[in-house]
Design an enzyme around this catalytic site. Structure first.
Site, PDB file in Angstrom:
ATOM      1  N   VAL A  71       0.747  -1.176   0.066  1.00 54.14           N
ATOM      2  CA  VAL A  71      -0.121   0.056   0.026  1.00 54.14           C
ATOM      3  C   VAL A  71       0.837   1.212  -0.132  1.00 54.14           C
ATOM      4  CG1 VAL A  71      -1.695   1.249   1.442  1.00 54.14           C
ATOM      5  CG2 VAL A  71      -1.955  -1.265   1.432  1.00 54.14           C
ATOM      6  N   CYS A  72       0.575   2.447  -0.657  1.00 55.92           N
ATOM      7  CA  CYS A  72       1.187   3.454  -0.866  1.00 55.92           C
ATOM      8  C   CYS A  72       2.594   3.244  -1.017  1.00 55.92           C
ATOM      9  CB  CYS A  72       1.065   4.055   0.559  1.00 55.92           C
ATOM     10  SG  CYS A  72       1.508   5.795   0.963  1.00 55.92           S
ATOM     11  N   THR A  73       3.640   3.981  -0.547  1.00 56.44           N
ATOM     12  CA  THR A  73       4.910   3.970  -0.858  1.00 56.44           C
ATOM     13  C   THR A  73       5.564   2.372  -0.395  1.00 56.44           C
ATOM     14  OG1 THR A  73       5.616   5.149   1.135  1.00 56.44           O
ATOM     15  CG2 THR A  73       5.409   6.499  -1.109  1.00 56.44           C
TER      16      THR A  73
END
Lengths: 227, 227
Positions: free
Chosen positions: A98-100
């Site tokens: 998820v995300c970075t």
């Protein structure tokens, strides 16, 4: 789920809450030690999260799910953690983020040749790791499932449940979580936000993103060298 | 934000992440002691959350925000915690909740005469505390701001930011969190979910909700007696 200082806690807590709605699912927060860590936070230091396993005690997992956050920059520079994540990912049935968190997967060599997504402000950098950046909320390429920025973890984990346990289980989770979103503004993506806001956000993130880019370059150079 | 064993962690971590995006905001997790607690969880016990203040050390707050979860039943029966929450609420500029946290506000006497919302499966019970249940995602009545089930905490906290710091600050938070939701199904509320799913969820929740109703009756009876 790896956990680390400076994590964006919602990258982890969102999918943790959603996936926990499936009976029998067991989720460990994995770090070097079992000492509590501090998530990313402005002002008062961020939320305290407590690991439940170490990279040493956690030898394999069915699903690896890597969250992001500004602390991912230190992980990109940490060969010990990257090696542990590469090891967990190599035997996992699903390799996700998820995300970075997808930058960490990339630095661990787990996204080379895959389509993947990331937080919008870091998405193009995935290419440095040989991945194909895709500006979608959730990207599924074979057994790689990646989510975009922070709150995408909700859509991501419902998609994961749907893939692994079927749509009815995902719908039940969605109903129990009353996930019927009603954002008060149309500002959740550079696609829809006012350009002035996107420019201001990019400017605010520039110092952090310069550090991120340097860490990505170093990690990608190491990937290209034979281990 | 009060924290307690059996809390639905996303009720707390969602607003915590969103509100932390506002520079200068300081959020304490408040409980009887500073010992870590376990959130609600199936299978493997839930996420570990660590309080940062006690009800004794936290004498006042600008904003009280009470999360929910199955553990709220024990809080409804805990006069010591209800008294602490009533005290914090009486001097707070904003008295707020997410999910079944509004039942705790109600039991503390903080919603009498107010419009409020709650998780859909508990919404009608708010009436027992003299509140007017409203089936909306976020309900604002004077300085009471309540959110519906779990994930509504995101919409709730963006609304709070908009009220307190203006819409631009809320839009910036929404953009940084990439909150551009794309739920994979239309199942997030009994208004839209297939009736079969809603019936199955109600049936699964019945044993817990019977305990909840008994606790609500006891708490409401105490409220009606002069202290």
């Amino acid at each position: 789920m790896p956990v680390f200082p400076g994590i964006t806690q919602l990258d982890l807590t969102g999918p943790h809450e959603v996936l926990s709605r499936v009976p029998g699912v067991e989720i460990d927060l994995v770090w070097k030690t079992l000492e509590p860590i501090r998530a990313q936070g402005t002002g008062r230091p961020g939320l305290i999260l407590t690991p439940t396993a170490t990279f040493e005690s956690c030898q394999r997992t069915d699903m690896l799910c890597v969250p992001g956050g500004s602390g991912c920059i230190d992980i990109l520079n940490d060969d010990e953690v990257l090696a542990a994540i590469a090891r967990l990912g190599s035997s996992a049935r699903y390799v996700t983020s998820v995300c970075t968190g997808s930058l960490i997967l990339g630095a661990a060599g787990l996204l080379t040749g895959y389509r993947a997504t990331c937080h919008w402000a870091s998405l193009p950098t995935l290419e440095t790791f040989g991945a194909t950046p895709v500006a979608e909320r959730v990207v599924i390429d074979r057994n790689r499932i990646t989510g975009a920025g922070v709150t995408s973890g909700l859509d991501f984990s419902l998609q994961v449940i749907s893939q692994l346990w079927g749509s009815r289980m995902a719908e039940m989770a969605q109903l129990s979580l009353e996930y019927d979103p009603a954002p008060p503004f149309d500002a959740g993506s550079p696609r829809v936000a006012r350009p002035e806001l996107v420019d201001a956000m990019r400017a605010a993130m520039r110092p952090l993103n310069e550090k991120r880019d340097a860490a990505i370059e170093r990690a990608a150079a190491k990937l290209r060298r034979p281990r």
